[in-house]
Write a protein that holds these residues in place. Structure first.
Motif, mmCIF file in Angstrom:
data_model
loop_
_atom_site.group_PDB
_atom_site.id
_atom_site.type_symbol
_atom_site.label_atom_id
_atom_site.label_comp_id
_atom_site.label_asym_id
_atom_site.label_seq_id
_atom_site.Cartn_x
_atom_site.Cartn_y
_atom_site.Cartn_z
ATOM 1 N N GLY A 72 41.168 98.156 43.011
ATOM 2 C CA GLY A 72 42.750 97.116 42.663
ATOM 3 C C GLY A 72 43.751 97.140 43.220
ATOM 4 N N ASN A 73 43.535 97.178 44.133
ATOM 5 C CA ASN A 73 44.846 96.269 45.633
ATOM 6 C C ASN A 73 44.790 95.048 44.799
ATOM 7 O OD1 ASN A 73 45.081 95.210 47.716
ATOM 8 N ND2 ASN A 73 46.719 96.625 48.595
ATOM 9 N N PRO A 74 43.749 94.188 45.342
ATOM 10 C CA PRO A 74 44.089 92.642 45.098
ATOM 11 C C PRO A 74 44.106 92.270 43.543
ATOM 12 C CG PRO A 74 41.697 93.610 45.609
ATOM 13 C CD PRO A 74 42.697 94.167 45.523
ATOM 14 N N LEU A 75 43.643 93.427 42.516
ATOM 15 C CA LEU A 75 43.999 93.013 40.963
ATOM 16 C C LEU A 75 44.889 93.468 40.652
ATOM 17 C CD1 LEU A 75 40.655 94.929 39.467
ATOM 18 C CD2 LEU A 75 41.385 92.410 40.015
ATOM 19 N N VAL A 76 45.608 94.129 41.470
ATOM 20 C CA VAL A 76 47.086 94.684 40.652
ATOM 21 C C VAL A 76 48.453 93.548 41.436
ATOM 22 C CG1 VAL A 76 48.941 96.315 41.373
ATOM 23 C CG2 VAL A 76 47.486 97.389 40.583
ATOM 24 N N TYR A 77 47.910 92.635 42.433
ATOM 25 C CA TYR A 77 48.718 91.857 42.864
ATOM 26 C C TYR A 77 48.581 90.643 42.129
ATOM 27 C CZ TYR A 77 49.897 94.222 47.948
ATOM 28 O OH TYR A 77 50.375 95.348 48.655
ATOM 29 N N GLU A 78 47.582 89.851 41.651
ATOM 30 C CA GLU A 78 47.198 88.873 41.625
ATOM 31 C C GLU A 78 48.081 89.178 39.985
ATOM 32 O OE1 GLU A 78 46.070 86.804 41.911
ATOM 33 O OE2 GLU A 78 45.415 85.312 40.099
ATOM 34 N N TYR A 79 47.287 90.256 39.497
ATOM 35 C CA TYR A 79 48.419 90.668 37.732
ATOM 36 C C TYR A 79 50.011 90.648 37.521
ATOM 37 C CZ TYR A 79 48.840 92.706 33.123
ATOM 38 O OH TYR A 79 49.502 93.213 32.360
ATOM 39 N N CYS A 80 50.057 91.173 39.023
ATOM 40 C CA CYS A 80 51.883 91.263 39.007
ATOM 41 C C CYS A 80 52.290 89.474 39.005
ATOM 42 C CB CYS A 80 52.541 92.056 40.415
ATOM 43 S SG CYS A 80 52.307 93.438 40.019
ATOM 44 N N SER A 357 44.604 101.321 39.204
ATOM 45 C CA SER A 357 44.697 101.204 37.742
ATOM 46 C C SER A 357 43.782 100.357 37.222
ATOM 47 C CB SER A 357 45.824 101.661 36.165
ATOM 48 O OG SER A 357 47.035 100.069 37.255
ATOM 49 N N PRO A 358 44.387 99.075 37.754
ATOM 50 C CA PRO A 358 43.023 97.780 37.172
ATOM 51 C C PRO A 358 41.770 97.647 36.738
ATOM 52 C CG PRO A 358 44.352 97.625 38.747
ATOM 53 C CD PRO A 358 44.441 98.447 38.315
ATOM 54 N N ALA A 359 41.180 98.574 37.992
ATOM 55 C CA ALA A 359 40.073 98.879 38.285
ATOM 56 C C ALA A 359 39.179 100.005 37.562
ATOM 57 C CB ALA A 359 39.495 99.059 39.499
ATOM 58 N N ILE A 360 39.969 101.216 36.741
ATOM 59 C CA ILE A 360 39.325 101.979 36.432
ATOM 60 C C ILE A 360 39.549 101.600 35.116
ATOM 61 C CG2 ILE A 360 40.627 103.946 35.043
ATOM 62 C CD1 ILE A 360 41.958 104.549 37.584
ATOM 63 N N ALA A 361 40.020 100.588 34.314
ATOM 64 C CA ALA A 361 39.963 100.318 33.317
ATOM 65 C C ALA A 361 38.882 98.839 33.405
ATOM 66 C CB ALA A 361 41.776 99.700 32.606
ATOM 67 N N ARG A 362 38.785 98.214 34.063
ATOM 68 C CA ARG A 362 37.348 97.888 34.303
ATOM 69 C C ARG A 362 36.045 98.528 33.854
ATOM 70 N NH1 ARG A 362 37.482 92.511 38.352
ATOM 71 N NH2 ARG A 362 38.873 91.644 37.311
ATOM 72 N N TYR A 363 36.366 99.253 35.167
ATOM 73 C CA TYR A 363 35.228 100.228 35.058
ATOM 74 C C TYR A 363 34.569 101.516 33.174
ATOM 75 C CZ TYR A 363 31.852 104.660 36.682
ATOM 76 O OH TYR A 363 31.296 105.623 36.995
ATOM 77 N N VAL A 364 36.029 101.638 32.846
ATOM 78 C CA VAL A 364 35.614 102.469 31.619
ATOM 79 C C VAL A 364 34.998 101.610 30.858
ATOM 80 C CG1 VAL A 364 37.283 103.803 30.142
ATOM 81 C CG2 VAL A 364 37.846 104.615 32.029
ATOM 82 N N ALA A 365 35.969 100.716 30.590
ATOM 83 C CA ALA A 365 35.693 99.683 29.656
ATOM 84 C C ALA A 365 33.988 99.251 29.831
ATOM 85 C CB ALA A 365 36.165 98.155 29.798
ATOM 86 N N SER A 366 33.098 99.602 30.969
ATOM 87 C CA SER A 366 32.041 99.515 30.985
ATOM 88 C C SER A 366 31.184 100.024 30.640
ATOM 89 C CB SER A 366 30.868 98.634 31.887
ATOM 90 O OG SER A 366 31.722 99.880 32.764
ATOM 91 N N LEU A 367 31.637 101.847 30.979
ATOM 92 C CA LEU A 367 31.303 102.718 29.982
ATOM 93 C C LEU A 367 31.868 103.121 27.872
ATOM 94 C CD1 LEU A 367 32.523 105.509 32.365
ATOM 95 C CD2 LEU A 367 30.281 104.080 32.224
ATOM 96 N N VAL A 368 32.594 102.164 28.007
ATOM 97 C CA VAL A 368 32.891 101.938 26.497
ATOM 98 C C VAL A 368 31.576 101.103 25.568
ATOM 99 C CG1 VAL A 368 34.258 101.322 24.506
ATOM 100 C CG2 VAL A 368 35.089 102.764 26.767
ATOM 101 N N LYS A 369 31.260 100.317 27.055
ATOM 102 C CA LYS A 369 30.880 99.301 26.469
ATOM 103 C C LYS A 369 29.254 100.060 26.071
ATOM 104 C CE LYS A 369 28.582 94.554 26.099
ATOM 105 N NZ LYS A 369 27.272 95.089 25.991
ATOM 106 N N GLU A 370 28.768 100.462 26.777
ATOM 107 C CA GLU A 370 27.081 101.220 26.705
ATOM 108 C C GLU A 370 27.230 101.962 25.533
ATOM 109 O OE1 GLU A 370 26.922 103.403 29.665
ATOM 110 O OE2 GLU A 370 26.758 101.407 31.878
#
Ligand SMILES: Cc1cc2nc3c(=O)[nH]c(=O)nc-3n(C[C@H](O)[C@H](O)[C@H](O)COP(=O)(O)OP(=O)(O)OC[C@H]3O[C@@H](n4cnc5c(N)ncnc54)[C@H](O)[C@@H]3O)c2cc1C
Length: 374
Positions: A72-80, A357-370
């Motif tokens: 999440g750390n680099p994803l947050v910086y990139e998002y910001c 949060s952005p990494a949790i979101a990716r992980y949850v999206a994969s669970l939702v897809k399944e």
């Protein structure tokens, strides 16, 4: 809404995690609804924290906390960076004032390296003095990847992007009942309105155990019962001159990270949070903690006087471990084995939930897809 209304995915809770999940899922699936009991987003834990973009040093290797924080750390910086969200990569110093703490600092470095936290480096007392003249310690560990963020701006951006991709959000809407009919979930809002949902994502923060119980899960039997661990902050005025976040080495028994000095984007210095298990959800500040805060802070910032400390805010951590119990990880789980396919629980999302949060979101999206694929 009526019992005949139908959505594909319901996200319960518009804190930073629910909104991150909504944004991520909205890009991949249609017909997403976010249901929030308060008048607006981010009114609970997501606006009562330190606002730190953590690097991932403290958590056991292989845990979700370690993995999702370092991801999440680099994803947050990139998002910001790409959305002009206010943030600053301040860097952080963890400082040891005695030999004992020096030993534990070395263990933290090993833990951080195992978690692949970038750039961790020891600094001597001389280097420390050059970096932070007001800090007094025998050595430190520098983490260049740690920083601070305007969490409200992050949440607003997640929300706007989710909405622009078709997600609907309703406020003043408390999920009051959930019933699985063997195929879909019948959801009830405020004891009155009903609708059906194929998939449900429980991002209800401090109430995520209660929401799991609404769906029929035995939260005590499953180890999902939340403990509430309050953290208090004091502001420093006049503020010590620091340009990095400054943390003590946590004690072996500490539930939190030790009373540390954080900066906000306006340059204000805050101390905290401490950690106190509570039985009541109250955000009152106990001013009687001033002495304990002064004792803790003056060990590494001796120039801070008791009268410089002023009561600030509090936040409450949704913790899975009770007092004296060992580390518990985030629970992020599709409850298929508990007879609830398509029901995704997120429970015990305490720190570093904002960073992750952005990494949790990716992980949850994969669970939702399944779950959507069946
Ligand atoms: C003192 C403190 C300091 C912290 N510092 C940091 C830090 O520096 N860096 C970091 O990365 N993390 C930090 N954290 C952790 C971080 O703040 C949390 O992990 C994060 O905010 C959790 O977000 P959330 O969306 O899961 O929960 P919340 O923000 O609590 O959101 C949950 C939402 O669900 C809603 N809800 C609940 N029940 C229902 C229902 N039945 N129906 C509808 N809606 C419902 C609530 O109203 C709420 O809006 C800190 C936490 C604390 C307490």
């Amino acid at each position: 809404m009526t019992a005949h209304d139908h959505v594909a995915i319901t996200i319960i809770g518009a804190g930073v995690v629910g909104l991150a999940v909504a944004r991520e899922i909205a890009g991949r699936f249609h017909d997403v609804l976010v249901v929030e009991k308060n008048e607006s987003f981010g009114r609970e834990t997501s606006s009562r924290h330190s606002g730190v973009i953590h690097a991932g040093i403290y958590y056991p290797a292989g845990s979700l906390k370690a993995r999702l924080c370092t991801e999440g750390n680099p994803l947050v910086y990139e998002y910001c960076r790409t959305r002009n969200i206010p943030h600053r990569k301040t860097g952080k110093l963890i400082v040891a004032v005695d030999e004992d703490e020096g030993g534990r600092l070395r263990l933290l470095k090993i833990q951080g390296d195992e978690n692949e936290v970038p750039g961790l480096a020891f600094v001597s007392s001389r280097e420390l003095r050059a970096l932070e003249p007001d800090v007094s310690a025998r050595e430190g560990l520098f983490s260049p990847a740690t920083g601070i963020i305007d969490a409200h701006a992050l949440m607003r951006s997640y929300l706007l992007e989710a909405e622009s991709r078709g997600t609907k959000i309703v406020f003043y809407s408390r999920i009051s009942a959930i019933r699985f009919d063997g195929r879909e979930y019948e959801m009830e809002i405020n004891g009155a309105y009903r609708f059906r949902s194929q998939v449900v994502v429980n991002c209800a923060g401090l109430y995520s155990d209660a929401v799991a119980a609404l769906a029929g899960i035995d939260v005590d039997g499953e180890g999902y019962r939340l403990r509430h661990c309050k953290g208090t902050y004091f502001t420093a005025f006049p503020a010590p001159r620091i340009s990095h976040l400054v943390y003590p080495v946590p004690g072996e028994e500490d539930v939190g990270l030790g009373i540390h000095a954080t900066l906000d984007l306006g340059g204000r210095v805050r101390f905290g949070p401490d950690a106190e298990y509570v039985s009541e959800l109250s955000y009152d500040v106990d001013e009687g903690k001033r002495d304990a805060f002064h004792r803790a802070v003056s060990r590494y910032l001796p120039g801070v006087k008791r009268e410089h400390l002023h009561p600030d805010t509090t936040g409450i951590r949704p913790k899975l471990q009770g007092p004296g119990e060992p580390f518990r990880d985030f629970v992020i789980s599709v409850e298929r084995e508990r007879g609830l396919p398509g029901f995704v629980n997120l429970i015990g999302i305490d720190s570093p939930g904002l960073t992750s949060s952005p990494a949790i979101a990716r992980y949850v999206a994969s669970l939702v897809k399944e779950s959507m694929d069946g």
